[in-house]
Design a protein around this motif. Sequence first.
Motif, PDB file in Angstrom:
ATOM      1  N   LEU A 199       0.825  -1.205   0.000  1.00  0.00           N
ATOM      2  CA  LEU A 199       0.000   0.000   0.000  1.00  0.00           C
ATOM      3  C   LEU A 199       0.865   1.264   0.000  1.00  0.00           C
ATOM      4  O   LEU A 199       0.571   2.236  -0.703  1.00  0.00           O
ATOM      5  CB  LEU A 199      -0.938  -0.006   1.203  1.00  0.00           C
ATOM      6  CG  LEU A 199      -2.042  -1.071   1.186  1.00  0.00           C
ATOM      7  CD1 LEU A 199      -2.815  -1.057   2.508  1.00  0.00           C
ATOM      8  CD2 LEU A 199      -2.986  -0.867   0.009  1.00  0.00           C
ATOM      9  N   ILE A 200       1.943   1.250   0.784  1.00  0.00           N
ATOM     10  CA  ILE A 200       2.855   2.397   0.814  1.00  0.00           C
ATOM     11  C   ILE A 200       3.525   2.580  -0.539  1.00  0.00           C
ATOM     12  O   ILE A 200       3.693   3.708  -1.024  1.00  0.00           O
ATOM     13  CB  ILE A 200       3.908   2.216   1.928  1.00  0.00           C
ATOM     14  CG1 ILE A 200       3.231   2.275   3.307  1.00  0.00           C
ATOM     15  CG2 ILE A 200       4.988   3.285   1.831  1.00  0.00           C
ATOM     16  CD1 ILE A 200       4.168   1.983   4.466  1.00  0.00           C
ATOM     17  N   THR A 201       3.879   1.477  -1.181  1.00  0.00           N
ATOM     18  CA  THR A 201       4.474   1.549  -2.517  1.00  0.00           C
ATOM     19  C   THR A 201       3.511   2.186  -3.510  1.00  0.00           C
ATOM     20  O   THR A 201       3.893   3.083  -4.282  1.00  0.00           O
ATOM     21  CB  THR A 201       4.877   0.145  -3.006  1.00  0.00           C
ATOM     22  OG1 THR A 201       5.834  -0.420  -2.104  1.00  0.00           O
ATOM     23  CG2 THR A 201       5.478   0.205  -4.403  1.00  0.00           C
ATOM     24  N   LEU A 202       2.265   1.741  -3.514  1.00  0.00           N
ATOM     25  CA  LEU A 202       1.270   2.298  -4.435  1.00  0.00           C
ATOM     26  C   LEU A 202       1.045   3.785  -4.175  1.00  0.00           C
ATOM     27  O   LEU A 202       0.905   4.576  -5.120  1.00  0.00           O
ATOM     28  CB  LEU A 202      -0.047   1.528  -4.306  1.00  0.00           C
ATOM     29  CG  LEU A 202      -0.036   0.079  -4.805  1.00  0.00           C
ATOM     30  CD1 LEU A 202      -1.364  -0.594  -4.498  1.00  0.00           C
ATOM     31  CD2 LEU A 202       0.254   0.018  -6.305  1.00  0.00           C
ATOM     32  N   LEU A 203       1.002   4.172  -2.907  1.00  0.00           N
ATOM     33  CA  LEU A 203       0.825   5.583  -2.565  1.00  0.00           C
ATOM     34  C   LEU A 203       1.983   6.414  -3.107  1.00  0.00           C
ATOM     35  O   LEU A 203       1.772   7.495  -3.688  1.00  0.00           O
ATOM     36  CB  LEU A 203       0.734   5.736  -1.045  1.00  0.00           C
ATOM     37  CG  LEU A 203       0.584   7.165  -0.505  1.00  0.00           C
ATOM     38  CD1 LEU A 203      -0.702   7.801  -1.008  1.00  0.00           C
ATOM     39  CD2 LEU A 203       0.627   7.162   1.024  1.00  0.00           C
ATOM     40  N   ASN A 204       3.203   5.913  -2.954  1.00  0.00           N
ATOM     41  CA  ASN A 204       4.368   6.642  -3.459  1.00  0.00           C
ATOM     42  C   ASN A 204       4.391   6.691  -4.980  1.00  0.00           C
ATOM     43  O   ASN A 204       4.766   7.708  -5.571  1.00  0.00           O
ATOM     44  CB  ASN A 204       5.650   6.011  -2.923  1.00  0.00           C
ATOM     45  CG  ASN A 204       6.015   6.518  -1.534  1.00  0.00           C
ATOM     46  OD1 ASN A 204       6.343   7.682  -1.356  1.00  0.00           O
ATOM     47  ND2 ASN A 204       5.942   5.649  -0.546  1.00  0.00           N
ATOM     48  N   LEU A 205       3.979   5.611  -5.634  1.00  0.00           N
ATOM     49  CA  LEU A 205       3.936   5.611  -7.096  1.00  0.00           C
ATOM     50  C   LEU A 205       2.906   6.609  -7.618  1.00  0.00           C
ATOM     51  O   LEU A 205       3.119   7.268  -8.649  1.00  0.00           O
ATOM     52  CB  LEU A 205       3.624   4.207  -7.618  1.00  0.00           C
ATOM     53  CG  LEU A 205       4.736   3.168  -7.443  1.00  0.00           C
ATOM     54  CD1 LEU A 205       4.258   1.792  -7.902  1.00  0.00           C
ATOM     55  CD2 LEU A 205       5.995   3.571  -8.211  1.00  0.00           C
ATOM     56  N   PHE A 206       1.778   6.732  -6.914  1.00  0.00           N
ATOM     57  CA  PHE A 206       0.779   7.730  -7.293  1.00  0.00           C
ATOM     58  C   PHE A 206       1.373   9.136  -7.198  1.00  0.00           C
ATOM     59  O   PHE A 206       1.186   9.971  -8.092  1.00  0.00           O
ATOM     60  CB  PHE A 206      -0.449   7.602  -6.401  1.00  0.00           C
ATOM     61  CG  PHE A 206      -1.481   8.666  -6.630  1.00  0.00           C
ATOM     62  CD1 PHE A 206      -2.232   8.690  -7.799  1.00  0.00           C
ATOM     63  CD2 PHE A 206      -1.689   9.656  -5.680  1.00  0.00           C
ATOM     64  CE1 PHE A 206      -3.180   9.686  -8.019  1.00  0.00           C
ATOM     65  CE2 PHE A 206      -2.635  10.644  -5.884  1.00  0.00           C
ATOM     66  CZ  PHE A 206      -3.386  10.657  -7.059  1.00  0.00           C
ATOM     67  N   CYS A 207       2.104   9.387  -6.115  1.00  0.00           N
ATOM     68  CA  CYS A 207       2.729  10.695  -5.951  1.00  0.00           C
ATOM     69  C   CYS A 207       3.839  10.917  -6.980  1.00  0.00           C
ATOM     70  O   CYS A 207       4.078  12.052  -7.406  1.00  0.00           O
ATOM     71  CB  CYS A 207       3.279  10.853  -4.534  1.00  0.00           C
ATOM     72  SG  CYS A 207       1.979  11.014  -3.296  1.00  0.00           S
TER      73      CYS A 207
END
Length: 402
Positions: A199-207
């Motif tokens: 989930l943290i990875t996906l959040l960072n990729l979105f940013c």
Amino acid sequence: MDIIKNLKSRFDSVQCDFLIAIAAIFLPFYITVVIHAIIFFKWIKQGEVKKGYEETKRSKYIIFFSALIFLTSVFYQNWPGAGVSLGYLMLYSMTLVYRRHASEELFDTMLNIVIGLSVFAAVWAIIEYIFILRQFDLEGWYLVVFNAPQYRTNAMFFNANYYAMMIEFFVAICFYKFLKYTHNHGFMNHIKEIVIIGLITLLNLFCLYLTGCRTAWPALAGGLAIMLLFNRNYKSFGGICAVGAAGVGFFIAKPQYIPRMSNIVKYLGVRKHIWEVAIQNIKTHFLFGEGPMTYWHIYAQYNGHPTQHSHNIFIDPVLCFGIIGLLVIAPFFIENIKRLYRLLRTKCNPTLVALIVGYIVMIYIHGLLDYTIFFVSTGFLFAMIVSLSLIHISEPTRLGMI
């Protein structure tokens, strides 16, 4: 308060200082510099810096290099470069102190802090993006990436491209954690941790998408691929290469899906002009350069594009330090490469080697069109990660005896 007490019970004073220094890179850079300087002078007073130089092979070249580029900067009245020269000395010296106190527990705690604070940075970036949309009177939620630097989210990392490189580092750390959790078929034992990391990875990729930094994507893909290779995940390496090739094909066929595609020709033209200006100055100052931030110091003389550096990791060091400067610091970097090779040869922690090499690959791929490693936060985090080759090396080797 309980968290602070827990950290003090687990780590010595220098290790706690280091964790503060790591957390500080998520603040505006001028605050980060002040905090790092306070820690650095504290370590000087405690004798930690002196011990770091005494116990690290080839470390004296850091002093020679810093003195040389400082004097060069003063000679050419490149005052920002003179300040950055002192920053280099502080950064490298802090790295030596960190090496003396590095441990697996400290390393793991550092990674947890970085990953946790990356969530804070991401939330800040999304809030920042919402305010950017409001400046254009856009109601509701739109996924738009603007060309102008002031309209691209940076989450307190000065500009969007620096934040993009930080996200590359965040995602690589998450990937490192994933590889550790799944080692020896341990997937089922770490479901909760893997879900959180995912989930943290996906959040960072979105940013990362919100930053609009196009160069970061191939750098990230290359870094993760090389991590799989060095971790001996050969089938996964082949898979990510295939996905990467498919992605390249997709964007060639449908370039409209590339962020900020509308100005890519102008973008490359500006880069070309910056490089031409840098090369012109290299031709006349190829021995010593003119110190750090030379491009910022000389661009007006050549009617160049105003920016802090030459946006290329191969051009800017030659422009700033010259051939002599690079030769002076070369023994220190060669010693670090040898140390990394020793760790690779021992095969005791291929995942750590994978993370270090992945970081190096990312900065060089990204560095083809930008010089985002030349920043307080990116430079500090990178330096600390690549210093970790000491963790699994025997004490005689740590002291430079073999």
